[in-house]
Write a protein that holds these residues in place. Sequence first.
Motif, mmCIF file in Angstrom:
data_model
loop_
_atom_site.group_PDB
_atom_site.id
_atom_site.type_symbol
_atom_site.label_atom_id
_atom_site.label_comp_id
_atom_site.label_asym_id
_atom_site.label_seq_id
_atom_site.Cartn_x
_atom_site.Cartn_y
_atom_site.Cartn_z
ATOM 1 N N THR A 197 24.883 -17.778 -35.081
ATOM 2 C CA THR A 197 25.100 -17.291 -36.448
ATOM 3 C C THR A 197 24.822 -18.387 -37.467
ATOM 4 O OG1 THR A 197 26.732 -15.629 -35.777
ATOM 5 C CG2 THR A 197 26.808 -16.380 -38.064
ATOM 6 N N TYR A 198 25.362 -19.577 -37.218
ATOM 7 C CA TYR A 198 25.197 -20.662 -38.176
ATOM 8 C C TYR A 198 23.815 -21.304 -38.100
ATOM 9 C CZ TYR A 198 30.082 -20.197 -39.373
ATOM 10 O OH TYR A 198 31.275 -19.699 -39.813
ATOM 11 N N LEU A 199 23.284 -21.446 -36.899
ATOM 12 C CA LEU A 199 21.952 -22.039 -36.800
ATOM 13 C C LEU A 199 20.873 -21.095 -37.320
ATOM 14 C CD1 LEU A 199 21.957 -24.070 -33.456
ATOM 15 C CD2 LEU A 199 22.375 -24.845 -35.797
ATOM 16 N N ASP A 200 21.081 -19.793 -37.178
ATOM 17 C CA ASP A 200 20.129 -18.834 -37.763
ATOM 18 C C ASP A 200 20.070 -18.997 -39.280
ATOM 19 O OD1 ASP A 200 19.428 -17.769 -35.337
ATOM 20 O OD2 ASP A 200 20.677 -15.975 -35.504
ATOM 21 N N GLN A 201 21.237 -19.163 -39.901
ATOM 22 C CA GLN A 201 21.278 -19.357 -41.352
ATOM 23 C C GLN A 201 20.567 -20.650 -41.747
ATOM 24 O OE1 GLN A 201 25.349 -19.168 -42.680
ATOM 25 N NE2 GLN A 201 25.735 -17.208 -41.684
ATOM 26 N N LEU A 202 20.819 -21.702 -40.994
ATOM 27 C CA LEU A 202 20.187 -22.987 -41.296
ATOM 28 C C LEU A 202 18.676 -22.907 -41.066
ATOM 29 C CD1 LEU A 202 20.480 -25.951 -42.061
ATOM 30 C CD2 LEU A 202 20.900 -26.459 -39.642
ATOM 31 N N GLU A 203 18.283 -22.258 -40.005
ATOM 32 C CA GLU A 203 16.854 -22.109 -39.701
ATOM 33 C C GLU A 203 16.123 -21.375 -40.818
ATOM 34 O OE1 GLU A 203 15.024 -21.188 -35.496
ATOM 35 O OE2 GLU A 203 15.343 -19.289 -36.567
ATOM 36 N N ALA A 204 16.741 -20.314 -41.335
ATOM 37 C CA ALA A 204 16.140 -19.562 -42.437
ATOM 38 C C ALA A 204 16.018 -20.428 -43.684
ATOM 39 C CB ALA A 204 16.964 -18.313 -42.731
ATOM 40 N N GLY A 205 17.051 -21.210 -43.979
ATOM 41 C CA GLY A 205 17.009 -22.088 -45.144
ATOM 42 C C GLY A 205 15.952 -23.169 -45.008
ATOM 43 N N MET A 206 15.817 -23.746 -43.810
ATOM 44 C CA MET A 206 14.799 -24.763 -43.577
ATOM 45 C C MET A 206 13.400 -24.176 -43.725
ATOM 46 S SD MET A 206 16.635 -26.602 -40.312
ATOM 47 C CE MET A 206 15.159 -27.502 -39.825
ATOM 48 N N SER A 207 13.210 -22.961 -43.221
ATOM 49 C CA SER A 207 11.895 -22.305 -43.321
ATOM 50 C C SER A 207 11.533 -22.044 -44.779
ATOM 51 C CB SER A 207 11.897 -20.998 -42.531
ATOM 52 O OG SER A 207 12.116 -21.229 -41.149
ATOM 53 N N ALA A 208 12.521 -21.588 -45.544
ATOM 54 C CA ALA A 208 12.264 -21.312 -46.959
ATOM 55 C C ALA A 208 11.924 -22.593 -47.716
ATOM 56 C CB ALA A 208 13.477 -20.624 -47.578
ATOM 57 N N LYS A 209 12.641 -23.672 -47.423
ATOM 58 C CA LYS A 209 12.410 -24.932 -48.129
ATOM 59 C C LYS A 209 11.055 -25.532 -47.785
ATOM 60 C CE LYS A 209 14.560 -29.395 -49.139
ATOM 61 N NZ LYS A 209 15.747 -30.255 -48.915
ATOM 62 N N GLN A 210 10.646 -25.419 -46.516
ATOM 63 C CA GLN A 210 9.388 -26.016 -46.096
ATOM 64 C C GLN A 210 8.197 -25.097 -46.321
ATOM 65 O OE1 GLN A 210 9.472 -27.907 -42.226
ATOM 66 N NE2 GLN A 210 11.604 -28.544 -42.457
ATOM 67 N N GLY A 211 8.469 -23.844 -46.643
ATOM 68 C CA GLY A 211 7.386 -22.910 -46.899
ATOM 69 C C GLY A 211 6.636 -22.480 -45.663
ATOM 70 N N LYS A 212 7.235 -22.661 -44.507
ATOM 71 C CA LYS A 212 6.626 -22.234 -43.242
ATOM 72 C C LYS A 212 7.739 -22.041 -42.223
ATOM 73 C CE LYS A 212 5.776 -27.005 -41.754
ATOM 74 N NZ LYS A 212 4.756 -27.982 -41.304
ATOM 75 N N PRO A 213 7.486 -21.223 -41.205
ATOM 76 C CA PRO A 213 8.542 -20.959 -40.211
ATOM 77 C C PRO A 213 8.974 -22.235 -39.485
ATOM 78 C CG PRO A 213 6.748 -19.373 -40.017
ATOM 79 C CD PRO A 213 6.263 -20.446 -40.945
ATOM 80 N N VAL A 214 10.271 -22.391 -39.319
ATOM 81 C CA VAL A 214 10.838 -23.481 -38.537
ATOM 82 C C VAL A 214 11.607 -22.861 -37.383
ATOM 83 C CG1 VAL A 214 12.462 -25.397 -38.517
ATOM 84 C CG2 VAL A 214 11.013 -25.022 -40.516
ATOM 85 N N LYS A 215 11.308 -23.288 -36.187
ATOM 86 C CA LYS A 215 11.955 -22.725 -35.005
ATOM 87 C C LYS A 215 12.865 -23.767 -34.367
ATOM 88 C CE LYS A 215 12.590 -19.649 -31.728
ATOM 89 N NZ LYS A 215 13.324 -18.398 -31.985
ATOM 90 N N MET A 216 14.149 -23.424 -34.248
ATOM 91 C CA MET A 216 15.094 -24.289 -33.552
ATOM 92 C C MET A 216 15.065 -23.958 -32.063
ATOM 93 S SD MET A 216 18.401 -24.252 -36.048
ATOM 94 C CE MET A 216 18.382 -25.064 -37.644
#
Length: 255
Positions: free
Chosen positions: A55-74
Motif C-alpha cells: 500500500t505504501y510503496l505503491d503510493q511512493l512508486e506513483a509519486g516517483m513516476s510522476a516526478k520523474q515523468g516516466k514509470p518507476v518500478k520498485m
Amino acid sequence: MGAQPSGPLLVPQGGPPRGVLERPGDVIRDLQNANAWLTLLMVEDDPGMAEIMNTYLDQLEAGMSAKQGKPVKMRKRVAFVFVSSPNSVTPVHFDIEHSLLMQVSGSKTVSVGRFESDAVRRHEFDRYWDGSHGRIETLQPEVASYTMTPGRGVYIPPGTPHWVHNGPGISLSVTLTYFTAATVRENRVESFNAHLRRRHMKPREPGHSITLDTAKVCALGVWMIGQRLRSISAGTKQGDSHAPADGAGHRVEGS
C-alpha cells in the motif's frame, strides 16, 4: 533472523549467520536486559504485512513516476522488522537496496555518513560482494543524524554508510526495501565481478564501460537461467527473490 550484542561501531568481520539463535523468542521476551538487536527477515510473507508494505510503496512508486515523468518500478520489495535492547548499537554498515526506515515505538538515533573517497567506497563494495555483508572497516565521515521517534521515518539510499544508537527503551522499527532497474543492473555487474575476483582476475568496476557492463549482465543472466533449470531438473524450487545476483542474498544487516 539474526542477533548481535550491542558493542562497538566497527565490526568489519560481520555478525552471526541467519538462524543462529535456537530460541529467538527468549531474546525478544527479555529484550530489556538482553543487550542485543534482532532482525526479523522478510516479514512480508505474512499477508497482512504484505498489504501494508505494498500500500505504501505503491503510493511512493506513483509519486516517483510522476516526478520523474516516466514509470518507476520498485522491484523485489521486502519488509524487515528490527527490535533492539535499550542503548544497543548497530555497527556501521551499508545496504545495496533503497531503504525506508520507520520508527514504531521507542527511539533511536540514525547517523548517515559518506565514503571519504572513491577508493574507500570501491574497497568496501568489493568487500561486500566478497562476503562482508556491508560491515565497514573504518568509521566514515558523518553527514547527518536523525532522532527517530514513533511516526518518523528516514530514507537511506543504496550504498550509504549508516549506524544506529538505540535510545533508553526497547525500540521497534520497520524497514521497507526495494530495488530499481538501475540497482539491479549494477548489482549484477558487481556479482559478476566478484566471481572474476575469485578467479584471481581484476575486473573493471560498474559504470566505466556500458558495453562491458551489458556483457556481464547478459552472461550472469545466462548463468542464472542455467542454475534454475538445474534446480528444476533436480526437483527443487529456486525463486527470483533468492537470486544472489540481484542482491537478495546480501540484504539488510540492521537499522
